[in-house]
Design a protein around this motif. Structure first.
Motif, PDB file in Angstrom:
ATOM      1  N   GLY A  31      -6.775  17.495  -1.106  1.00  0.00           N
ATOM      2  CA  GLY A  31      -6.522  16.475  -0.563  1.00  0.00           C
ATOM      3  C   GLY A  31      -7.232  16.956   0.858  1.00  0.00           C
ATOM      4  O   GLY A  31      -7.352  18.131   1.111  1.00  0.00           O
ATOM      5  N   ALA A  32      -6.538  15.266   1.547  1.00  0.00           N
ATOM      6  CA  ALA A  32      -7.185  15.401   2.680  1.00  0.00           C
ATOM      7  C   ALA A  32      -5.820  16.627   4.097  1.00  0.00           C
ATOM      8  O   ALA A  32      -5.394  15.396   4.111  1.00  0.00           O
ATOM      9  CB  ALA A  32      -7.596  13.926   3.114  1.00  0.00           C
ATOM     10  N   ARG A  33      -6.363  17.393   4.430  1.00  0.00           N
ATOM     11  CA  ARG A  33      -5.369  18.302   5.337  1.00  0.00           C
ATOM     12  C   ARG A  33      -5.608  18.265   6.923  1.00  0.00           C
ATOM     13  O   ARG A  33      -6.341  18.527   7.354  1.00  0.00           O
ATOM     14  CB  ARG A  33      -5.170  19.292   4.771  1.00  0.00           C
ATOM     15  N   LEU A  34      -4.109  17.564   7.294  1.00  0.00           N
ATOM     16  CA  LEU A  34      -4.564  17.681   9.104  1.00  0.00           C
ATOM     17  C   LEU A  34      -3.481  18.803   9.324  1.00  0.00           C
ATOM     18  O   LEU A  34      -2.679  18.830   9.051  1.00  0.00           O
ATOM     19  CB  LEU A  34      -4.286  16.134   9.121  1.00  0.00           C
ATOM     20  N   SER A  35      -3.903  19.430  10.470  1.00  0.00           N
ATOM     21  CA  SER A  35      -3.467  20.577  10.634  1.00  0.00           C
ATOM     22  C   SER A  35      -2.986  21.183  12.309  1.00  0.00           C
ATOM     23  O   SER A  35      -4.871  20.414  12.321  1.00  0.00           O
ATOM     24  CB  SER A  35      -3.014  21.875  10.035  1.00  0.00           C
ATOM     25  N   TYR A  36      -2.137  21.166  12.707  1.00  0.00           N
ATOM     26  CA  TYR A  36      -2.685  21.566  14.319  1.00  0.00           C
ATOM     27  C   TYR A  36      -0.858  21.803  14.935  1.00  0.00           C
ATOM     28  O   TYR A  36      -0.533  22.043  14.967  1.00  0.00           O
ATOM     29  CB  TYR A  36      -2.750  20.073  15.461  1.00  0.00           C
ATOM     30  N   ARG A  37      -1.445  22.874  16.251  1.00  0.00           N
ATOM     31  CA  ARG A  37      -0.606  23.493  16.631  1.00  0.00           C
ATOM     32  C   ARG A  37      -1.048  23.962  17.853  1.00  0.00           C
ATOM     33  O   ARG A  37      -2.165  24.730  18.124  1.00  0.00           O
ATOM     34  CB  ARG A  37       0.302  24.689  16.038  1.00  0.00           C
ATOM     35  N   SER A  38      -0.458  23.492  18.870  1.00  0.00           N
ATOM     36  CA  SER A  38      -1.231  23.675  20.149  1.00  0.00           C
ATOM     37  C   SER A  38       0.044  22.948  21.563  1.00  0.00           C
ATOM     38  O   SER A  38       0.260  22.143  20.645  1.00  0.00           O
ATOM     39  CB  SER A  38      -1.955  23.366  20.530  1.00  0.00           C
ATOM     40  N   ARG A  39      -0.324  23.328  22.413  1.00  0.00           N
ATOM     41  CA  ARG A  39       0.482  22.084  23.373  1.00  0.00           C
ATOM     42  C   ARG A  39      -0.390  20.954  23.948  1.00  0.00           C
ATOM     43  O   ARG A  39       0.427  20.113  24.152  1.00  0.00           O
ATOM     44  CB  ARG A  39       0.548  22.962  24.907  1.00  0.00           C
ATOM     45  N   GLY A  40      -1.735  20.604  24.058  1.00  0.00           N
ATOM     46  CA  GLY A  40      -1.432  19.818  23.831  1.00  0.00           C
ATOM     47  C   GLY A  40      -1.351  18.291  23.058  1.00  0.00           C
ATOM     48  O   GLY A  40      -1.599  18.723  21.780  1.00  0.00           O
ATOM     49  N   LEU A  54       1.166  -1.126  -0.152  1.00  0.00           N
ATOM     50  CA  LEU A  54      -0.197   0.186   0.150  1.00  0.00           C
ATOM     51  C   LEU A  54       0.477   1.513   0.119  1.00  0.00           C
ATOM     52  O   LEU A  54       1.211   1.342   1.183  1.00  0.00           O
ATOM     53  CB  LEU A  54      -1.213   0.188   1.240  1.00  0.00           C
ATOM     54  N   THR A  55       0.587   2.860  -0.909  1.00  0.00           N
ATOM     55  CA  THR A  55       1.641   3.669  -0.926  1.00  0.00           C
ATOM     56  C   THR A  55       0.931   4.705  -0.249  1.00  0.00           C
ATOM     57  O   THR A  55      -1.003   4.722  -0.999  1.00  0.00           O
ATOM     58  CB  THR A  55       2.055   3.655  -2.168  1.00  0.00           C
ATOM     59  N   VAL A  56       1.026   5.582   0.299  1.00  0.00           N
ATOM     60  CA  VAL A  56       0.761   6.660   0.344  1.00  0.00           C
ATOM     61  C   VAL A  56       1.191   7.806  -0.104  1.00  0.00           C
ATOM     62  O   VAL A  56       2.207   7.815   0.128  1.00  0.00           O
ATOM     63  CB  VAL A  56       0.103   6.943   2.082  1.00  0.00           C
ATOM     64  N   ARG A  57       0.490   9.197  -0.869  1.00  0.00           N
ATOM     65  CA  ARG A  57       0.888   9.773  -1.263  1.00  0.00           C
ATOM     66  C   ARG A  57       1.022  11.475  -0.486  1.00  0.00           C
ATOM     67  O   ARG A  57      -0.710  11.939  -0.433  1.00  0.00           O
ATOM     68  CB  ARG A  57       1.418  10.486  -2.872  1.00  0.00           C
ATOM     69  N   ALA A  58       1.389  12.048   0.219  1.00  0.00           N
ATOM     70  CA  ALA A  58       1.567  13.073   0.682  1.00  0.00           C
ATOM     71  C   ALA A  58       2.592  14.241   1.286  1.00  0.00           C
ATOM     72  O   ALA A  58       3.742  13.468   0.787  1.00  0.00           O
ATOM     73  CB  ALA A  58       1.871  12.668   2.471  1.00  0.00           C
ATOM     74  N   GLY A  76       7.761  17.996   2.621  1.00  0.00           N
ATOM     75  CA  GLY A  76       7.487  18.183   0.932  1.00  0.00           C
ATOM     76  C   GLY A  76       6.223  17.087   0.587  1.00  0.00           C
ATOM     77  O   GLY A  76       6.356  15.915   0.722  1.00  0.00           O
ATOM     78  N   PRO A  77       6.857  17.239  -1.030  1.00  0.00           N
ATOM     79  CA  PRO A  77       5.659  15.303  -1.188  1.00  0.00           C
ATOM     80  C   PRO A  77       6.289  14.668  -1.033  1.00  0.00           C
ATOM     81  O   PRO A  77       7.544  14.420  -1.838  1.00  0.00           O
ATOM     82  CB  PRO A  77       5.430  16.010  -2.544  1.00  0.00           C
ATOM     83  N   HIS A  78       5.589  13.065  -0.658  1.00  0.00           N
ATOM     84  CA  HIS A  78       6.689  12.238  -0.599  1.00  0.00           C
ATOM     85  C   HIS A  78       5.936  10.708  -1.023  1.00  0.00           C
ATOM     86  O   HIS A  78       4.994  11.163  -0.232  1.00  0.00           O
ATOM     87  CB  HIS A  78       7.213  11.477   0.637  1.00  0.00           C
ATOM     88  N   THR A  79       6.086   9.577  -1.308  1.00  0.00           N
ATOM     89  CA  THR A  79       5.849   8.493  -1.835  1.00  0.00           C
ATOM     90  C   THR A  79       5.512   7.493  -0.025  1.00  0.00           C
ATOM     91  O   THR A  79       7.133   7.380  -0.458  1.00  0.00           O
ATOM     92  CB  THR A  79       5.846   8.360  -2.813  1.00  0.00           C
ATOM     93  N   TYR A  80       5.068   7.272   0.072  1.00  0.00           N
ATOM     94  CA  TYR A  80       4.789   6.340   1.599  1.00  0.00           C
ATOM     95  C   TYR A  80       4.922   4.578   1.543  1.00  0.00           C
ATOM     96  O   TYR A  80       2.996   4.488   0.821  1.00  0.00           O
ATOM     97  CB  TYR A  80       4.882   6.800   3.055  1.00  0.00           C
ATOM     98  N   ASP A 108       1.397  19.528  10.217  1.00  0.00           N
ATOM     99  CA  ASP A 108       1.254  20.000   9.357  1.00  0.00           C
ATOM    100  C   ASP A 108       1.204  19.059   7.077  1.00  0.00           C
ATOM    101  O   ASP A 108       1.757  18.814   7.552  1.00  0.00           O
ATOM    102  CB  ASP A 108       1.510  20.955   8.061  1.00  0.00           C
ATOM    103  N   VAL A 109      -0.039  17.895   7.190  1.00  0.00           N
ATOM    104  CA  VAL A 109       0.415  17.326   6.741  1.00  0.00           C
ATOM    105  C   VAL A 109      -0.890  16.995   5.589  1.00  0.00           C
ATOM    106  O   VAL A 109      -1.600  17.044   5.881  1.00  0.00           O
ATOM    107  CB  VAL A 109       0.510  15.527   7.375  1.00  0.00           C
ATOM    108  N   THR A 110      -0.556  16.553   4.250  1.00  0.00           N
ATOM    109  CA  THR A 110      -1.953  16.582   3.273  1.00  0.00           C
ATOM    110  C   THR A 110      -1.637  15.434   2.433  1.00  0.00           C
ATOM    111  O   THR A 110      -0.655  15.416   2.172  1.00  0.00           O
ATOM    112  CB  THR A 110      -1.648  17.351   2.710  1.00  0.00           C
ATOM    113  N   VAL A 111      -3.137  14.790   2.583  1.00  0.00           N
ATOM    114  CA  VAL A 111      -2.262  13.649   1.855  1.00  0.00           C
ATOM    115  C   VAL A 111      -3.499  13.698   0.620  1.00  0.00           C
ATOM    116  O   VAL A 111      -4.554  14.040   0.427  1.00  0.00           O
ATOM    117  CB  VAL A 111      -3.364  12.075   2.236  1.00  0.00           C
ATOM    118  N   THR A 112      -2.388  13.216  -0.553  1.00  0.00           N
ATOM    119  CA  THR A 112      -3.056  13.652  -1.912  1.00  0.00           C
ATOM    120  C   THR A 112      -3.673  12.016  -2.813  1.00  0.00           C
ATOM    121  O   THR A 112      -4.084  12.357  -4.058  1.00  0.00           O
ATOM    122  CB  THR A 112      -2.463  14.424  -2.465  1.00  0.00           C
TER     123      THR A 112
END
Length: 989
Positions: free
Chosen positions: A736-745, A624-628, A661-665, A694-698
């Motif tokens: 794409g689907a972007r997960l972003s978060y910046r906080s201490r929790g 399985l490959t994920v481009r993100a 940056g963009p990478h295939t996992y 800050d990660v975007t799955v494409t």
């Protein structure tokens, strides 16, 4: 004196025969309920025991034992523990001893394993059980009887590569020596769901997500001498039918005394079964306690009428006795003897008749046909009923002794005392009102009183109806004669002038009221039981299967019945927040035995809980490959992917370390060779003072290339909410689907694939929780519709596939079932087995209805049909007694003939008069029966456990009219025959 008595009996043998028959009827009516109650209670107990689950007929004593370690510094020097020298014994119970240990059936090539690791193989056990060889089918070799001999199941032998005569290796832990056994036989279990295996999950783990091997069975000594960390010693006591109810009540204390101390745990569900047996018996006795009383009272009334009528016919004879100076004492002796002897002669006949009737009823209607045995109580009640009949007979002849000579010699009987008659009517009405009030307003068990109310209401209606009918008939007679309608006028005059006619009207009212009420109650009860059986079971047939995954269950059923015509998968959801029945809603309308009283129809419910097909992301292959694209990811952050294989446990694999940056996992997914559902992607970050993600799955791809993952559709992906961790921001757009978060929790950085509507739709009659737990956090619940009740007793329904996908845990189904239509071909059931389902039991609507029909409340109502039939026979007897007035009627009609009345109108008037008696009784009796039913319908007990999910129908169907129609035909036929017998006598000049 004896000669006079014999002469009187010879002269009036018909009257004596009638009195004897009525006394016998009273004795039979009093004794039959008690005789029936004794047999029916045993039959009801047998029904409850036969329908009970194995757990409800079992007592289990169990303890865990550790090996004896004399020197704690040398734990490898261990010895087997001391076992119990004997097993508990309770009459009526089969005792099955057991001893087993758990371990791993190891691959010889991997023994011994590296330190701290388990060898390759299957988790399994080594066990002994009393008489186990009789409950195994040896497919090869023989049963284990010697030291270190074992038999293994055929499927375990195939999986673990064990051959007949070969060696099986059991690894019980690194502290203990590896044990080797000789395989002397292969087996398959006989009836794994039967009593012998009940409560033991020996064979339930084979179809689990991580299979557990069937036990290897051997001798007790072999198990005892094989060192292991934990020994489980048990004693299972299985109750035979003859143990219930008496021996079963003493069994738990007996086993508790045998296994004292904290180390033994004694478990049993016997009290639940015993509670049902006690409730069924109590409800049966309550229903029968007063069952014979209406029939006894009716027999007394008919006896009063018959004796009074006979006294009226012999009035002149009594007057001549008095005129000639016969002493009163002698006249009393003649009267008493003439009444007592026939009544006493009827006593044993009535008791024998009751015994014969109940014996036939038992043989034809009670399960197991329990023997009907005479007992003291039934004899006492029979004697009491006959004593009452005797007093009634003497009271009816009172006037023949004490009346003045002038009164006795009158050709026309004196009028009844209206005050006395009115008092009787008031008393009967007051009793009926009091009983009806008690039944309808007091919130306590009626104790059978609800079945006496119809008699009291009918008695009141009969007395008042006869009085009103006489007044109306008198007026109708004058009006008809003035208009020249001879037949109608003479019939009405006969009806109004003769007290005997009105008494028969009162009796006929009681008869038809009893028939109407009994027929109505029985018809409603039958309809209620049929509906209750459908509710309890859910479908015509329901198969229970061994534990397996929900997806495995769905796939096996759908493959066995691809068109969805016969079979449906179902399972329970038993979480505190959601107690529901999960069904394959694509087949609900076709397979389920749906009731219109549930609320919406099955097709509507199916569309509500499954508004659209689920859309899970399917992947296949071994990679399985994920481009993100990651923006300044924290060091050592990793990308994980969670997959749910078609079969097997959930898989979580690492796709790689995040880079900027963009990478295939890429992640190896060997478990997805047969296909997987992609559940979630997760970013795992080290603990830090502040999180910045800050990660975007494409793109997502499997072995065949990119898949349509809906990464640009906001409805296809979601984050996890409701956990103790923080929720990141999710943005789904063209990029794409972007997960972003910046906080201490610390955040929960899971991106979950949404395959079903949110919230999860349910149809329920209760108040569902806002959310239920799942592997991805609380799953919101939304009410899509309401139910009054539901199949299999469920008031909440959810789609099985939706629930499995939403749970996100690949868990095994709880109480997996396969629902079948009544016309399901055997080929479909065989295909279920071929598809891997292990059928452990079966229920059906027909079997459940039989159980309900065999419980105490149903048996009590069934007996009341017999009393209704007896009432019809007594009504026929009253008509026969009325026909004994034939000489008087012939004299009157011949006198009218002499005055010019034609023969046809003469005997036609008698026919109309006799039929009018029956018609008046039928109309008033049916009205009284309907009123009685309306007052008592909510107080009648239909089921042992209460009213059930739905109350029985308030009014019966057309079948309830059968009893009154038969009674009307029979009594009309007798009345018409009595009138027709006058035709020839009237036509003769």
């Amino acid at each position: 004196m004896i000669g006079l008595i014999r002469a009187a009996l010879r002269a009036r043998w018909r009257s004596a025969l009638v009195m004897m028959a009525l006394a016998a009827a009273a004795a039979a009516a009093a004794a039959a309920p008690l005789l029936y109650a004794s047999a029916a209670e045993r039959a009801a107990t047998a029904v409850e025991v036969a329908a009970a689950t194995p757990a409800e007929r079992r007592i289990t004593a169990e303890r865990h034992l550790s090996p004896v370690v004399p020197d704690r510094q040398q734990p490898s020097r261990a010895f087997p523990p001391e076992l119990s020298p004997d097993l508990p014994a309770v009459p009526g119970f089969d005792t099955i001893g057991g001893l087993w240990i758990t371990g791993r059936i190891a691959d010889p090539a991997d023994v011994p394993p590296p330190p701290g690791e388990l060898p390759d193989g299957l988790d399994g056990s080594l066990g002994w059980r009393t008489g186990v060889c009789a409950h195994l089918t040896i497919t090869a070799g023989r049963c284990a009887t010697g030291w270190n001999e074992v038999v293994v199941s055929a499927r375990v032998a195939d999986r673990a590569a064990l051959s007949l005569g070969g060696t099986a290796i059991l690894y019980t832990g690194e502290k203990y020596p590896i044990s080797r056994f000789t395989v002397v036989g292969l087996y398959t279990p006989v009836d794994p769901s039967g009593d012998y295996w009940a409560g033991r999950t020996f064979f339930a783990g084979w179809q689990a997500r991580e299979p557990i091997a069937d036990p290897m069975f051997t001798t007790r000594e072999t198990v005892h001498r094989t060192l292991a960390a934990d020994y489980v010693e048990s004693a299972d006591l299985i109750g035979r039918p003859e143990a219930f109810p008496d021996a079963a009540r003493t069994a738990p204390p007996t086993v508790g005394a045998w296994a004292p101390g904290y180390d033994w745990a004694v478990r049993t569900d016997l009290p639940a079964l015993d509670a049902r047996i006690v409730a069924s018996g109590a409800q049966l006795r309550d229903g029968l306690e007063l069952a014979g009383l209406p029939l006894v009272l009716l027999a007394w009334l008919v006896l009063w009428f018959a004796v009074s009528f006979g006294v009226a016919l012999r009035r002149t004879e009594a007057g001549l006795f008095a005129l000639r100076g016969t002493p009163a004492a002698l006249r009393w002796v003649l009267v008493v003897a003439e009444a007592v002897l026939p009544v006493l002669a009827g006593t044993p006949l009535g008791y024998l008749a009751a015994w014969a009737i109940v014996a036939v009823l038992s043989a034809t209607t009670l399960d197991g046909a329990p023997a009907v045995l005479p007992d003291t109580n039934s004899m006492i009640w029979a004697v009491a009923a006959v004593t009452g009949a005797l007093l009634v007979g003497l009271a009816a002849q009172w006037r023949a002794v004490v009346a003045p000579v002038a009164v006795l010699l009158r050709s026309t009987p004196a009028r009844h005392r209206q005050a006395l008659a009115g008092t009787a009517e008031l008393v009967a009405g007051a009793l009926a009102a009091a009983a009806a009030y008690q039944v309808t307003t007091v919130d306590e068990p009626a104790g059978g009183l609800e079945l006496l109310v119809p008699m009291l209401v009918a008695l009141t209606a009969g007395l008042l109806g006869a009085r009103i009918a006489g007044l109306l008939a008198g007026r109708a007679a004058g009006r008809a004669l003035r208009r020249g309608r001879l037949v109608r006028g003479l019939a009405a005059a006969e009806f109004a002038r003769q007290p005997a006619q009105l008494r028969v009207v009162a009796l006929a009212v009681i008869v038809f009221a009893m028939v109407a009420f009994s027929g109505t109650a029985s018809a409603v009860a039958a309809a209620g039981r049929a509906e209750r059986a459908r509710i309890d079971v859910g479908a015509a047939r329901v198969l229970t299967v061994a534990p397996l995954g929900e997806q495995d269950l769905l796939r096996a059923v759908r493959d066995a019945d691809p068109d969805g015509r016969y079979a449906m998968a179902a399972a329970r959801i038993t979480r505190a927040e959601l107690n529901a029945l999960a069904v394959d809603s694509t087949r609900l309308a076709t397979v389920a035995a749906w009731s219109p009283r549930y609320g919406p129809d099955a097709a509507t419910v199916a569309s509500l809980i499954r508004p659209r097909p689920p859309a899970p992301l399917r992947v296949a292959g071994d990679t399985l490959t994920v481009r993100a694209t990651a923006v300044a990811p924290p060091p050592n952050s990793r990308l994980w992917v969670t997959l749910l294989p078609v079969t097997g446990p959930m898989v979580r694999v690492q796709a790689g370390t995040l880079v900027a940056g963009p990478h295939t996992y890429s992640a190896p997914v060997e478990a997805c060779a047969a296909g997987c559902r992609l559940g979630a992607m997760e970013v795992e970050t080290p603990y830090t003072l502040e999180y910045a993600i800050d990660v975007t799955v494409t793109e997502i791809a499997d072995a065949s290339g990119p898949i349509d993952a809906g990464l640009t559709d906001p409805a296809r992906w979601r984050t996890v909410s409701g956990t103790v961790l923080e929720t990141p921001q999710l943005t789904v757009d063209a990029a794409g689907a972007r997960l972003s978060y910046r906080s201490r929790g610390r955040p929960d950085l899971r991106l979950v694939s949404t395959a079903t509507p949110m919230p999860l739709p349910v149809v329920t009659g209760g108040e569902p929780a806002d959310a239920v737990p799942s592997a991805t956090g609380p799953m919101p619940i939304g009410r899509a519709g309401r139910l009054t009740a539901g199949p299999a007793g469920a008031v909440t329904l959810v789609d099985l596939e939706y629930a499995d996908i939403a749970a996100y845990d690949a868990a095994a189904a709880v109480e997996p079932q396969v629902w079948l239509r009544a016309d399901t071909p055997d080929a479909v059931v065989a295909a279920l087995t071929r598809n891997g389902l292990s059928i452990t039991g079966e229920r059906s609507i027909a079997e459940r209805a039989t159980v309900l029909a065999g419980q105490g409340p149903a048996l009590a109502l069934r007996f009341h049909l017999l009393t209704a039939a007896g009432a019809v026979l007594l009504g026929v007897g009253a008509l026969v007694v009325l026909g004994a007035d034939r000489p008087r009627r012939v004299r009157q009609l011949r006198a009218l003939r002499a005055q010019g009345l034609r023969a046809g109108p003469a005997w036609h008037s008698q026919l109309v008069a006799q039929l009018a008696v029956v018609a008046a009784g039928a109309v008033l009796g049916l009205a009284a029966g309907a009123l009685s039913w309306w007052m008592t319908r909510d107080a009648i007990t239909y089921y042992v456990d209460g009213v059930g999910p739905l109350a029985p129908p308030e009014w019966p169907g057309a079948g309830a009219a059968l009893g009154p129609v038969v009674a009307l035909v029979v009594m009309s036929g007798v009345a018409a025959g009595s009138a027709m017998s006058l035709r020839r006598a009237v036509e003769e000049r």
